[in-house]
Design a protein around this motif. Sequence first.
Motif, short mmCIF file in Angstrom:
data_model
loop_
_atom_site.label_atom_id
_atom_site.label_comp_id
_atom_site.label_asym_id
_atom_site.label_seq_id
_atom_site.Cartn_x
_atom_site.Cartn_y
_atom_site.Cartn_z
N GLY A 1 -6.69 47.24 44.34
CA GLY A 1 -7.80 46.96 43.07
C GLY A 1 -8.99 48.06 43.22
O GLY A 1 -9.81 48.22 42.34
N SER A 2 -9.28 48.51 44.49
CA SER A 2 -10.51 49.17 44.59
C SER A 2 -10.17 50.82 44.24
O SER A 2 -9.17 51.01 43.95
N MET A 3 -11.11 51.69 44.34
CA MET A 3 -10.78 52.85 43.80
C MET A 3 -10.86 53.75 45.06
O MET A 3 -11.88 53.44 45.90
N LEU A 4 -10.11 54.79 45.22
CA LEU A 4 -10.16 55.82 46.01
C LEU A 4 -11.29 56.65 45.92
O LEU A 4 -11.28 57.52 45.07
N ARG A 5 -12.38 56.59 46.74
CA ARG A 5 -13.51 57.60 46.57
C ARG A 5 -13.24 58.90 46.69
O ARG A 5 -12.59 59.43 47.74
N GLY A 6 -13.80 59.81 45.88
CA GLY A 6 -13.42 61.26 45.93
C GLY A 6 -12.16 61.73 45.18
O GLY A 6 -11.98 62.99 45.32
N SER A 7 -11.35 60.94 44.81
CA SER A 7 -10.08 61.25 44.22
C SER A 7 -10.31 61.58 42.71
O SER A 7 -11.31 61.30 42.08
N ILE A 8 -9.15 62.29 42.19
CA ILE A 8 -9.23 62.51 40.87
C ILE A 8 -8.12 61.85 40.13
O ILE A 8 -6.88 61.97 40.38
N GLY A 9 -8.33 60.99 39.05
CA GLY A 9 -7.57 60.04 38.41
C GLY A 9 -6.81 60.90 37.17
O GLY A 9 -6.65 62.05 36.96
N HIS A 10 -6.49 60.04 36.21
CA HIS A 10 -5.84 60.66 35.04
C HIS A 10 -6.66 61.46 34.26
O HIS A 10 -7.92 61.26 34.34
N PRO A 11 -6.35 62.44 33.46
CA PRO A 11 -7.02 63.01 32.51
C PRO A 11 -7.66 62.24 31.30
O PRO A 11 -7.07 61.32 30.82
N VAL A 12 -9.07 62.60 31.13
CA VAL A 12 -9.88 61.84 30.05
C VAL A 12 -10.26 62.88 28.91
O VAL A 12 -10.50 64.07 29.17
N PHE A 13 -10.30 62.47 27.88
CA PHE A 13 -10.46 63.20 26.68
C PHE A 13 -11.71 62.54 25.89
O PHE A 13 -11.62 61.34 25.75
N HIS A 14 -12.71 63.33 25.46
CA HIS A 14 -13.52 63.10 24.49
C HIS A 14 -13.23 63.36 23.35
O HIS A 14 -13.41 64.61 22.79
N VAL A 15 -12.84 62.55 22.41
CA VAL A 15 -12.31 62.88 20.97
C VAL A 15 -13.18 62.48 19.93
O VAL A 15 -13.72 61.29 19.86
#
Length: 317
Positions: free
Chosen positions: A233-247
């Motif tokens: 449940g934690s987040m991997l610091r410094g990693s890059i996740g899925h793409p995000v769009f500002h629509v």
Amino acid sequence: MADTAVQRETVLSLRETIARIENRRLPGVVRAAKAADPGGFRQREEDEPGRKALALGVPDLDDLLEGGLPLEGMTEIRNAETRDAGAAAGFAAALSVLCQRARLEKGEPAAPVLWISQSMASTEAGMPYGLGLKAFGLDVRGLVFSLPRTIKDALWIAEAALSVPSFCAVILEIRGNPAALALSESRRLHVRSRAGHVPLLLLRQSGHEEASSAFFRFLVEPAPARERPLPDGSMLRGSIGHPVFHVIAEKSRAPAPLGFFLEWNPHDRRLYPVEPLPAAAAADPESAHSVARLSASSGRSGRAQALGELVAFPRAS
């Protein structure tokens, strides 16, 4: 008085024409049409069957789109600058994946996606990459890519493809606001898309807002990606996740443009609404493994040297 009546009738006729192009209703005009046709011999707009839509899984966005992405008609996607072309193309590809999945879930035979990229657009932003699209969730075995040289060739291919129900979606990628794709050409594409029951995604690269027959128009911008979640449940610091769009929905029935931050999960093949990251975290994220960017030169320290004393020289002239 006669001139005033003629002017009023002309304005009313223009309003009706604009309303039909934008596929919206004017209550006063509808009442006038009923009064002019008391016998009901003409099919009114409210009597026409509702358009088909594909729910995107984001409640607020689906409500804005009146059910989801139109499956019969044109939707415009644009980016303001060339550097944002990848984000707009990614959003169009995500919608194409949803169209592919919807056909399979309904038990319909698989249909390919036709991607038409005018040569100037592909020259400026590059062509779609097969392995990248596959990792993005698109079935590249069902992808047909066309690279016409001129805008007129691209429009001809799009109209021909929309005339037959052989594709689950058609993407028309163009550069800017060419004169060959004006309001009349936009209207023709929209009508062909509705008649052929094939969704058309007009991907306008570095284009400005202009009159269009599309149901909706989106301005797509890149947004900072989140960190990758771990099994605990934690987040991997410094990693890059899925793409995000500002629509940003520029053209819709909303009184003002509305913006959404959407994350595309290629494994689930779904769009998820996310909250925007704080400005500080988006601008300068802290790396999980802080190391020197460049190794120190031989015989020198890797630290910046302190400045010595500054001497002011007199000006030569």
